[in-house]
Design an enzyme around this catalytic site. Sequence first.
Site, PDB file in Angstrom:
ATOM      1  N   GLY A 145      -9.500   7.255  -3.774  1.00  0.00           N
ATOM      2  CA  GLY A 145      -9.531   5.803  -3.860  1.00  0.00           C
ATOM      3  C   GLY A 145     -10.171   5.328  -5.146  1.00  0.00           C
ATOM      4  N   ASP A 189      -2.031   5.453  -0.042  1.00  0.00           N
ATOM      5  CA  ASP A 189      -2.934   5.225   1.085  1.00  0.00           C
ATOM      6  C   ASP A 189      -2.265   4.388   2.169  1.00  0.00           C
ATOM      7  OD1 ASP A 189      -2.869   3.078  -0.694  1.00  0.00           O
ATOM      8  OD2 ASP A 189      -4.970   2.529  -0.377  1.00  0.00           O
TER       9      ASP A 189
END
EC number: 2.7.1.33
Length: 255
Positions: A8, A109
């Site tokens: 991330g 994601d």
Amino acid sequence: MELLFDVGNSYTMVGIHQDGKFLTWRIGPSSFESEDGLFVIISNLLNRVNVDLNKITLAGISSVVPNVNFILEQMLKKYFNVEIIFVGTKNKINNIAYLVDYPKEVGADRICNVIACKQEYGDNVIALDFGTAITVDVLEGGNFVGGAIIPGFKTAIGALFSRTAQLPKVEIKIPEYHLGKNTIDNIQIGVIKTTLYGIERLIDEIKRERNKDFVVVATGGDMSFLSSKISIFKHYDPYLTLKGILYYSKEIKKL
């Protein structure tokens, strides 16, 4: 045994999946300065829990930070004897169609979240991922039909702090009241409560617009300490994205 990476913007979640259970750690962006340095960090984490590196057969990766992908892939090729799989929309997993204007733009994601939602919660699900950005992903009839992207709590608070002369950076906390009596309360109410209320209203409008009820599932690091205090979702699943990486990687391995 599978080694999973959820890369991330703020941190990377590293996970080991073994016997139906997840072990996870967070590492920061500085961990990706070199493939050798990254291996030292990963191997130290795994050695602490007595994971035999030779028993890892698969590495699944979801990344929204392209510039770390090369180092991560090179580290895995150099030090692990594993099949390496990156998540993307090119392959149709779980028969999920991406019914949006530009399917290739859907983040890895988000792909993982909808795959895991379909696998575990059904065909009509709204996934909320609370991180640097808050993503809202809608699975309808088993297909991804769209969503929304919202500044995360820390992102919004950081923007106030960096763009104003006197406002402080505050912790993520939900006050019990709605009128702040000091600057910290004002920021927490203004950023966190209004964001949550906005998401709640958005979910209601999506349900009304689609004329359908949805199971609402939340995940993400910024939700771990708020999950017991809010009720806009039915399930909190801290491993949702990792589950999606796992499902995706195993399906690709079968092809």
